[in-house]
Design a protein around this motif. Structure first.
Motif, PDB file in Angstrom:
ATOM      1  N   CYS A 114       0.858  -1.186   0.000  1.00  0.00           N
ATOM      2  CA  CYS A 114       0.000   0.000   0.000  1.00  0.00           C
ATOM      3  C   CYS A 114       0.892   1.233   0.000  1.00  0.00           C
ATOM      4  O   CYS A 114       2.128   1.115   0.033  1.00  0.00           O
ATOM      5  N   SER A 115       0.293   2.390  -0.026  1.00  0.00           N
ATOM      6  CA  SER A 115       1.090   3.614   0.045  1.00  0.00           C
ATOM      7  C   SER A 115       1.520   3.830   1.498  1.00  0.00           C
ATOM      8  O   SER A 115       0.816   3.419   2.426  1.00  0.00           O
TER       9      SER A 115
ATOM     10  N   THR B  25      -1.087   5.195   3.802  1.00  0.00           N
ATOM     11  CA  THR B  25      -2.177   4.327   4.245  1.00  0.00           C
ATOM     12  C   THR B  25      -1.912   3.739   5.623  1.00  0.00           C
ATOM     13  O   THR B  25      -2.832   3.564   6.429  1.00  0.00           O
TER      14      THR B  25
ATOM     15  N   MET C  41      -1.050   3.241  -4.679  1.00  0.00           N
ATOM     16  CA  MET C  41      -0.278   4.465  -4.477  1.00  0.00           C
ATOM     17  C   MET C  41      -1.165   5.670  -4.218  1.00  0.00           C
ATOM     18  O   MET C  41      -0.746   6.634  -3.582  1.00  0.00           O
ATOM     19  N   HIS C  42      -2.415   5.601  -4.683  1.00  0.00           N
ATOM     20  CA  HIS C  42      -3.345   6.701  -4.462  1.00  0.00           C
ATOM     21  C   HIS C  42      -4.257   6.447  -3.260  1.00  0.00           C
ATOM     22  O   HIS C  42      -5.375   6.957  -3.183  1.00  0.00           O
ATOM     23  N   ASP C  43      -3.757   5.647  -2.329  1.00  0.00           N
ATOM     24  CA  ASP C  43      -4.437   5.423  -1.041  1.00  0.00           C
ATOM     25  C   ASP C  43      -5.843   4.833  -1.187  1.00  0.00           C
ATOM     26  O   ASP C  43      -6.740   5.133  -0.384  1.00  0.00           O
TER      27      ASP C  43
ATOM     28  N   GLU D 205       8.814   1.249  -7.518  1.00  0.00           N
ATOM     29  CA  GLU D 205       7.878   1.909  -6.609  1.00  0.00           C
ATOM     30  C   GLU D 205       8.254   1.673  -5.146  1.00  0.00           C
ATOM     31  O   GLU D 205       8.113   2.573  -4.309  1.00  0.00           O
TER      32      GLU D 205
ATOM     33  N   ARG E 242       7.136   4.928  -2.932  1.00  0.00           N
ATOM     34  CA  ARG E 242       5.749   5.208  -3.322  1.00  0.00           C
ATOM     35  C   ARG E 242       4.816   4.092  -2.882  1.00  0.00           C
ATOM     36  O   ARG E 242       3.618   4.295  -2.726  1.00  0.00           O
ATOM     37  N   LEU E 243       5.372   2.909  -2.701  1.00  0.00           N
ATOM     38  CA  LEU E 243       4.639   1.777  -2.141  1.00  0.00           C
ATOM     39  C   LEU E 243       5.495   1.160  -1.043  1.00  0.00           C
ATOM     40  O   LEU E 243       6.722   1.275  -1.057  1.00  0.00           O
TER      41      LEU E 243
END
Length: 301
Positions: A169-170, A173, A231-233, A247, A252-253
């Motif tokens: 996840c990001s 999160t 990445m965008h939660d 990533e 980013r992750l």
């Protein structure tokens, strides 16, 4: 028996005129005269016995039949052009066409393909995205890379590597937590992959858990889509780390639980039995399996 097909010139003129809805613009594009375009389209209408354009003082307008036919003709002309360019581009070269699952192709295979080109400069490898099995007889593919059990009628399978996906996840999160336990993950939005519909169920099951909502959540077809959503939660995704190495390295992750899902399925190179003796395919198969074994040995454990 003679085919019931109009002249190619008439079809090309019609496609251009339909696209512009103008005989004048079509003639300019084709470096022809307006009269010649008009004659070609008139001959096509006579051949079909169908009115394709309505003429008026203001110009021409496609009829319903003309609109429907123009879409089909454009698709077929595009296909002919692609095939023609492909044949022209293959002159004097040895080309193999490979269908590949998208994220594996872009994230793992492509960065290594230059090494194959260096070893075999006489062989060109073309890659096309395909996410699901197909019939080789219905396509121009010489081989395919897919994830599965290696069972594909009429082919020889060469195992490459396992997936071993982990929850990611990001960083936002999970805030400042180093990781999340399975019970916490079970309460979070779970991002699903349409080609791995039971992945989360299998992941929780491998920990002895029965989670009622393990198949709920938005579905995406590609790992790259799952990665973007994570990445965008938007939730937690199960992704093999080797497909999102950049990533993870860039932050980013993040892996939010280190438990990996093991499976009997793997990535395979599939070659039709009728082509297994091809020298170029043998060279590609030997190189690819060697690369996969080397990567697995380097990263196991």
């Amino acid at each position: 028996m003679r085919r019931k097909i109009p002249s190619t010139t008439a079809l090309v003129c019609f496609e251009a005129a339909a696209r512009h809805e103008s005989f004048t613009k079509a003639s300019l594009e084709l470096s022809s005269t307006q009269g010649a375009v008009c004659r070609q389209i008139a001959s096509l209408e006579e051949f079909l016995n169908v009115e394709l354009f309505r003429r008026s003082r203001r110009g021409v307008k496609l009829t319903e039949a003309g609109l429907s036919y123009s879409r089909r003709v454009a698709t077929q002309l595009d296909a002919v052009e692609r095939d023609t360019l492909s044949v022209m581009g293959q002159q004097g070269s040895n080309v193999i066409e490979v269908a590949v699952v998208p994220t594996f192709g872009t994230q793992w295979l492509l960065p290594r393909l230059k090494h194959f080109q260096a070893l075999h400069p006489d062989i060109t490898v073309n890659l096309t995205n395909r996410t699901r099995p197909f019939l080789f007889a219905d396509t121009d593919f010489d081989a395919a890379i897919y994830f599965g059990d290696g069972e594909w009628s009429g082919t020889q399978a060469y195992a490459l590597m396992m997936e071993a996906p982990v929850p990611v996840c990001s960083p936002a999160t999970i805030a400042n937590q180093p990781s999340l336990d399975a019970e916490t993950l079970a309460r979070m939005p779970l991002l699903q992959q349409s080609t791995r519909p039971y992945a989360w169920r299998q992941w929780f099951g491998s920990l002895g858990m029965n989670v009622s909502r393990d198949m709920t959540g938005p579905r995406y077809e590609l790992f790259s889509m799952l990665a973007q959503a994570a990445m965008h939660d938007m939730g937690v995704a199960l992704i093999p780390p080797f497909l999102i190495r950049r990533e993870l390295e860039e932050g980013r992750l993040t892996v939010c639980n280190a438990h990996a899902l093991t499976s009997t399925k793997a990535y395979h190179l599939m070659i039709p039995e009728r082509k297994v003796e091809s020298a170029s395919l043998k060279a590609f198969q030997n190189w690819l399996t060697t690369e996969a074994r080397g990567y697995t040995a380097q990263n196991q454990g």
